[in-house]
Design a protein around this motif. Structure first.
Motif, short mmCIF file in Angstrom:
data_model
loop_
_atom_site.label_atom_id
_atom_site.label_comp_id
_atom_site.label_asym_id
_atom_site.label_seq_id
_atom_site.Cartn_x
_atom_site.Cartn_y
_atom_site.Cartn_z
N PHE A 179 0.22 32.78 17.06
CA PHE A 179 0.19 33.54 18.30
C PHE A 179 -0.27 32.64 19.44
CE2 PHE A 179 -2.37 35.94 21.39
CZ PHE A 179 -1.41 36.83 21.87
N ILE A 180 0.50 32.63 20.55
CA ILE A 180 0.11 31.79 21.68
C ILE A 180 0.01 32.56 22.99
CG2 ILE A 180 0.97 29.63 20.70
CD1 ILE A 180 3.49 30.00 22.52
N GLY A 181 0.31 33.86 22.98
CA GLY A 181 0.19 34.62 24.22
C GLY A 181 1.19 35.75 24.29
N PHE A 182 1.57 36.10 25.53
CA PHE A 182 2.55 37.16 25.71
C PHE A 182 3.39 36.91 26.94
CE2 PHE A 182 -1.29 38.84 27.81
CZ PHE A 182 -0.80 39.18 29.06
N THR A 183 4.55 37.54 26.95
CA THR A 183 5.44 37.53 28.11
C THR A 183 6.26 38.81 28.07
OG1 THR A 183 7.01 36.22 29.38
CG2 THR A 183 7.45 36.43 27.05
N GLY A 184 6.99 39.04 29.11
CA GLY A 184 7.88 40.19 29.14
C GLY A 184 7.83 40.91 30.46
N LEU A 185 8.14 42.19 30.41
CA LEU A 185 8.28 43.01 31.61
C LEU A 185 7.15 44.03 31.68
CD1 LEU A 185 12.10 43.59 31.23
CD2 LEU A 185 10.96 41.93 32.73
N ASN A 186 6.60 44.15 32.86
CA ASN A 186 5.48 45.05 33.09
C ASN A 186 5.68 45.72 34.44
OD1 ASN A 186 2.95 45.90 31.98
ND2 ASN A 186 1.90 44.72 33.56
N PRO A 187 5.31 47.00 34.57
CA PRO A 187 5.46 47.64 35.88
C PRO A 187 4.61 46.93 36.93
CG PRO A 187 4.96 49.27 34.18
CD PRO A 187 4.78 47.92 33.56
N VAL A 236 0.87 46.85 45.52
CA VAL A 236 1.41 45.58 46.00
C VAL A 236 2.74 45.84 46.72
CG1 VAL A 236 0.26 44.29 44.16
CG2 VAL A 236 2.63 44.99 43.86
N PRO A 237 3.20 44.90 47.57
CA PRO A 237 4.40 45.14 48.38
C PRO A 237 5.73 44.92 47.67
CG PRO A 237 3.44 43.04 48.96
CD PRO A 237 2.51 43.67 47.96
N ALA A 238 5.82 45.34 46.42
CA ALA A 238 7.08 45.26 45.67
C ALA A 238 7.05 46.36 44.62
CB ALA A 238 7.23 43.89 45.01
N ASP A 239 8.21 46.94 44.34
CA ASP A 239 8.32 48.01 43.36
C ASP A 239 9.10 47.53 42.14
OD1 ASP A 239 7.05 49.94 44.94
OD2 ASP A 239 8.90 50.43 45.97
N GLY A 240 9.00 48.27 41.07
CA GLY A 240 9.80 47.99 39.89
C GLY A 240 9.01 47.24 38.84
N TYR A 241 9.64 46.21 38.29
CA TYR A 241 9.05 45.46 37.17
C TYR A 241 8.84 44.00 37.53
CZ TYR A 241 9.47 49.38 34.04
OH TYR A 241 9.29 50.59 33.46
N GLU A 242 7.84 43.45 36.87
CA GLU A 242 7.60 42.02 37.01
C GLU A 242 7.78 41.35 35.66
OE1 GLU A 242 3.62 40.40 37.52
OE2 GLU A 242 2.75 42.30 36.86
N VAL A 243 8.20 40.11 35.71
CA VAL A 243 8.19 39.28 34.52
C VAL A 243 6.89 38.48 34.60
CG1 VAL A 243 9.56 37.42 35.60
CG2 VAL A 243 9.39 37.55 33.11
N GLY A 244 6.16 38.49 33.50
CA GLY A 244 4.88 37.82 33.50
C GLY A 244 4.62 37.14 32.17
N TRP A 245 3.59 36.34 32.13
CA TRP A 245 3.22 35.60 30.93
C TRP A 245 1.75 35.25 31.00
CZ3 TRP A 245 7.04 34.30 34.36
CH2 TRP A 245 6.66 33.41 35.37
N ARG A 246 1.17 35.11 29.86
CA ARG A 246 -0.19 34.58 29.71
C ARG A 246 -0.21 33.85 28.39
NH1 ARG A 246 -4.67 38.85 30.48
NH2 ARG A 246 -3.50 38.97 32.42
N LEU A 247 -0.52 32.56 28.44
CA LEU A 247 -0.51 31.73 27.24
C LEU A 247 -1.87 31.10 27.01
CD1 LEU A 247 2.57 31.91 27.98
CD2 LEU A 247 2.79 29.70 26.91
N ALA A 248 -2.19 30.89 25.75
CA ALA A 248 -3.40 30.16 25.39
C ALA A 248 -3.30 28.75 25.99
CB ALA A 248 -3.53 30.08 23.87
#
Length: 159
Positions: free
Chosen positions: A49-57, A62-74
């Motif tokens: 396991f090294i972290g996560f990524t994907g789509l999050n509301p 914040v001044p944008a709607d919908g989904y964001e692509v994000g990540w957090r890695l060790a």
């Protein structure tokens, strides 16, 4: 990972075990309700396991709607291309089968490594804002990047 000061250096602080567990619960609930969300990342060869990524509301404030692509890695998984590879996969799902009209990504203005990933993903800088959930200080100013489907590709928003 969420307790590592290096990993959380572009966030207001590290997370306690309870707050990290609550975050995982929210991720799982979103996935169950919507069929997509944030994915656990593992090194293919080892299963580590090294972290996560994907789509999050996107947060409501914040001044944008919908989904964001994000990540957090060790920290030991940085600079191996994992965030870019996983981010590409998440954008392909978002702008392909999910048919989203746009996907956002945001980070502290000082987080140049994540901004470099956003550019490698083909995202375009959209603007800056002061994140209302971040206390005043060097991390409050954030930048937004945006991705849209390639021209000629229909999205669910097109009807």
């Amino acid at each position: 990972m969420n307790a590592d000061p290096a990993v959380m250096s572009y966030f207001p602080g590290t997370l306690t075990a309870a707050k990290s567990d609550a975050m995982v619960d929210r991720i799982e609930q979103h996935f169950e309700a919507n069929g997509f969300g944030l994915w656990a990342l593992e090194v293919r060869a080892t299963g580590r396991f090294i972290g996560f990524t994907g789509l999050n509301p996107m947060p409501a404030d914040v001044p944008a709607d919908g989904y964001e692509v994000g990540w957090r890695l060790a920290a030991d998984a940085w600079h191996h291309g994992y965030a870019t590879e996983a981010g590409r996969a998440a954008l392909a799902v978002a702008l392909g089968p999910l048919g989203l009209a746009e996907v956002w990504s945001m980070t502290a203005l000082s987080n140049t490594p994540s901004q470099a990933v956003m550019r490698r993903l083909g995202m375009r800088r959209w603007g800056e804002f002061d994140h209302p959930a971040v206390p005043p200080g060097p991390l409050r100013r954030h930048v937004l990047y945006r991705a849209v489907p390639p021209r000629g590709r229909a999205t669910a928003a097109d009807g």
